[in-house]
Scaffold this motif. Sequence first.
Motif, mmCIF file in Angstrom:
data_model
loop_
_atom_site.group_PDB
_atom_site.id
_atom_site.type_symbol
_atom_site.label_atom_id
_atom_site.label_comp_id
_atom_site.label_asym_id
_atom_site.label_seq_id
_atom_site.Cartn_x
_atom_site.Cartn_y
_atom_site.Cartn_z
ATOM 1 N N GLY A 67 14.412 -12.740 2.545
ATOM 2 C CA GLY A 67 13.971 -11.132 1.802
ATOM 3 C C GLY A 67 14.957 -10.132 1.885
ATOM 4 N N VAL A 68 14.017 -9.660 0.930
ATOM 5 C CA VAL A 68 14.051 -7.995 1.349
ATOM 6 C C VAL A 68 13.877 -6.971 2.106
ATOM 7 C CG1 VAL A 68 15.701 -8.181 -0.838
ATOM 8 C CG2 VAL A 68 13.078 -7.441 -1.174
ATOM 9 N N TYR A 69 14.246 -5.744 2.854
ATOM 10 C CA TYR A 69 13.712 -5.214 2.935
ATOM 11 C C TYR A 69 13.845 -3.297 2.780
ATOM 12 C CZ TYR A 69 18.207 -5.222 5.606
ATOM 13 O OH TYR A 69 19.665 -4.712 6.176
ATOM 14 N N PHE A 70 13.052 -2.581 2.590
ATOM 15 C CA PHE A 70 13.495 -1.407 2.342
ATOM 16 C C PHE A 70 12.674 -0.182 3.128
ATOM 17 C CE2 PHE A 70 9.511 -2.485 0.161
ATOM 18 C CZ PHE A 70 10.244 -4.187 -0.398
ATOM 19 N N PHE A 71 13.100 0.467 3.408
ATOM 20 C CA PHE A 71 12.927 1.678 4.388
ATOM 21 C C PHE A 71 13.051 2.741 3.726
ATOM 22 C CE2 PHE A 71 15.588 -0.753 6.799
ATOM 23 C CZ PHE A 71 14.996 -0.689 8.464
ATOM 24 N N LYS A 72 11.609 3.243 3.534
ATOM 25 C CA LYS A 72 10.669 4.464 2.835
ATOM 26 C C LYS A 72 11.009 5.707 4.477
ATOM 27 C CE LYS A 72 8.039 1.671 0.375
ATOM 28 N NZ LYS A 72 6.704 0.923 -0.236
ATOM 29 N N ASN A 73 11.234 6.518 3.331
ATOM 30 C CA ASN A 73 11.046 8.206 4.099
ATOM 31 C C ASN A 73 9.075 8.573 4.172
ATOM 32 O OD1 ASN A 73 10.400 9.445 1.798
ATOM 33 N ND2 ASN A 73 12.626 10.355 1.189
ATOM 34 N N ALA A 74 8.554 9.940 4.861
ATOM 35 C CA ALA A 74 7.717 10.634 4.588
ATOM 36 C C ALA A 74 6.950 10.489 3.619
ATOM 37 C CB ALA A 74 7.680 11.603 6.079
ATOM 38 N N LYS A 75 8.120 11.078 2.601
ATOM 39 C CA LYS A 75 7.473 10.607 1.235
ATOM 40 C C LYS A 75 7.373 9.528 0.405
ATOM 41 C CE LYS A 75 9.489 14.955 0.371
ATOM 42 N NZ LYS A 75 10.826 16.152 -0.711
ATOM 43 N N ALA A 88 13.266 7.477 8.444
ATOM 44 C CA ALA A 88 12.216 6.272 7.981
ATOM 45 C C ALA A 88 11.298 6.845 8.860
ATOM 46 C CB ALA A 88 12.678 5.083 8.244
ATOM 47 N N SER A 89 10.097 6.836 7.923
ATOM 48 C CA SER A 89 8.788 6.427 7.730
ATOM 49 C C SER A 89 8.337 4.777 8.046
ATOM 50 C CB SER A 89 7.995 7.635 7.597
ATOM 51 O OG SER A 89 8.193 8.766 7.513
ATOM 52 N N ARG A 90 7.818 4.430 7.380
ATOM 53 C CA ARG A 90 7.910 2.682 6.886
ATOM 54 C C ARG A 90 8.495 1.692 6.859
ATOM 55 N NH1 ARG A 90 2.019 2.725 6.489
ATOM 56 N NH2 ARG A 90 2.533 1.011 6.864
ATOM 57 N N LEU A 91 8.585 1.275 6.636
ATOM 58 C CA LEU A 91 9.313 -0.395 6.724
ATOM 59 C C LEU A 91 8.466 -1.486 5.397
ATOM 60 C CD1 LEU A 91 11.938 -2.217 6.918
ATOM 61 C CD2 LEU A 91 10.901 -2.569 9.062
ATOM 62 N N GLY A 92 8.809 -1.841 4.654
ATOM 63 C CA GLY A 92 8.062 -2.674 3.689
ATOM 64 C C GLY A 92 9.628 -3.552 3.436
ATOM 65 N N TYR A 93 8.744 -5.004 3.203
ATOM 66 C CA TYR A 93 9.600 -6.155 2.436
ATOM 67 C C TYR A 93 8.989 -7.045 1.335
ATOM 68 C CZ TYR A 93 6.156 -8.678 5.312
ATOM 69 O OH TYR A 93 5.327 -9.439 5.540
ATOM 70 N N GLN A 94 9.498 -7.754 0.783
ATOM 71 C CA GLN A 94 9.285 -9.067 0.133
ATOM 72 C C GLN A 94 9.601 -10.402 0.540
ATOM 73 O OE1 GLN A 94 8.064 -7.978 -3.472
ATOM 74 N NE2 GLN A 94 7.129 -9.541 -4.165
ATOM 75 N N THR A 95 9.646 -11.441 0.758
ATOM 76 C CA THR A 95 9.687 -12.457 1.426
ATOM 77 C C THR A 95 10.564 -13.229 0.680
ATOM 78 O OG1 THR A 95 7.560 -13.942 1.380
ATOM 79 C CG2 THR A 95 8.068 -12.488 3.588
ATOM 80 N N THR A 96 11.385 -14.097 0.164
ATOM 81 C CA THR A 96 11.145 -14.825 -0.634
ATOM 82 C C THR A 96 11.811 -16.752 -0.295
ATOM 83 O OG1 THR A 96 14.448 -14.198 -0.701
ATOM 84 C CG2 THR A 96 13.363 -13.719 -1.914
ATOM 85 N N ASN A 97 11.909 -17.422 -1.773
ATOM 86 C CA ASN A 97 12.219 -18.711 -0.270
ATOM 87 C C ASN A 97 14.353 -18.981 -0.273
ATOM 88 O OD1 ASN A 97 9.940 -19.671 -1.643
ATOM 89 N ND2 ASN A 97 10.470 -19.871 -3.663
#
Length: 552
Positions: free
Chosen positions: A223-231, A266-275
Amino acid sequence: MQENKLIEIPFEEAEYSVFDFETTGTSALSDKVIEIGIVKIKKGKIVDTFSSFINPGRPVPFYITQITGITTTDVQDAPYFEEVYQQIKEFIGDSILTAHHLNFDHSFLKHECLNQGLEVPENNAICTLRLARRMYPQFPSKSLGNLVKQLKIRHRDVHRGLGDATATAKVLLRMFKTLREEYDIDTVSDLISFQKHSSSIQPYRIIKKKLLDDVVNIPVEPGVYFFKNAKEEIIYIGKAKSLKERLRNYFMNNAMRKSKEIVRKASRLGYQTTNTELTALLAEAELIKKHLPKQNKMLKKYPRSYFIKILFTHNFPSVEVSTTINFDGNNYFGPYPNRDTANSLKEIIDKTFLLRECSDKEFNKKRRCYLADINRCYAPCTESDIKPQYVEELERVNDFLSGNNQSAVDRLLNRMKELSAKQKYEEAGQIRDVVNSILNQLNKSSILAEPINKANVLIEILGARKNDYMLLLDGKMYFKNYMLNETDRFDDILNEFFDGDIQLIKELTEKDLEYLRIALSWLVKNRNRIKVHYLKNYQSVEQLGVNFIFNK
């Protein structure tokens, strides 16, 4: 090039001088160099070599001769180190010095220079042994001999300067793709830093609780992942074959400096899986362009692919190797995994079929050439009535590139018999070599048996838990349940194709072309995970579905 500028360029674009010494023993303090080999790499390709025997001023020990084959006679009239020093220095320039077991080779370089009062090169340096320890922990040994065996690299002239330097250069080039895709290495600075870290894996404490909670919940899927800051702004986007394994590397004591910087901001970590990794790769490219994260300092570089291009924009088309694909009226076959395969395939076409090989400039001179005289070209430059035969020959080339080899082999065998009967054995031998190349099925290296710009195929892509399905219709790609599609029209388009009422978009955008190149590059390197279905072989969606082989 200034050092600070050098270390901040993409590591694939830098120059490397991969060197290897053969010596009279193992101690730089008491032993001497007897041979040097250097291989120059520039922009990911081997471009030059240098080698020389070096007179050590003493006999070569018998056991060294047994290992290397180098005798005292070989080196007694060779130049001394100080006599080739200037050549070595000029060849190396400001490139990055590279060796397998750098400490050994560099220690000899240093002492040979110091013993003669010469300046020791202070170039940046890379050790492929250190890189291998980090990248291939599963290999039982990280010796050069074992690396070339594990990576299936041909190693000629073992224990000779240029032979070992060439093998080391090929190992380094093989590492490049993994360094960028698996370890997120961007620059020469990243690469130098990467090799210096210990391969021990110990997690360091994550201070931000929300980030810790996010990491704990990361799945193993691609999948893809994305680090986010406090905003809640996205500061970095990446992709992974396994999200859990990839992101785990960010939170290790031996993490790259860039990785630690991303985590710190980074303050948060998001992701979305793929096949599959492929759809993760495409999504990553699209999301980076959409969000332009600050920590994605450079757009991703993707491996180059090679194509056979038939120039139908000319009245008498010729064939050439291309590294790009476009929808410009020409036909493109491929992709092929490397330049050598594509060049070998073009050579087969040149020696088997009677198409012109000249440039447009030469063609326009309207002068018959040597190839026409030896019956290797129809000479359309001077024969105005040759068009029908030329078109038929183009159809034979198209048939050959589609994987049908027999007619080409039969033609060459007949030509070989004729040459042998005329006692032209050398020419017959050359034809035999071409036949052997065909029988080695070079053109099977392509994943498609149709021109890419005209192919109508469905490709099954094997995933760990679920599969991806890709439609390629006249150069336009469609993915089933692709994460960034607002609406999923995959099934509708497939049904419309079989119903005969599909309205295809003939104009492809730059985005379409870029993503097609990314997809084709991945597919050709993962051919064991795909199955190509040619839609012309099926009458309905139902019949197609019955023939799927990756059922999940």
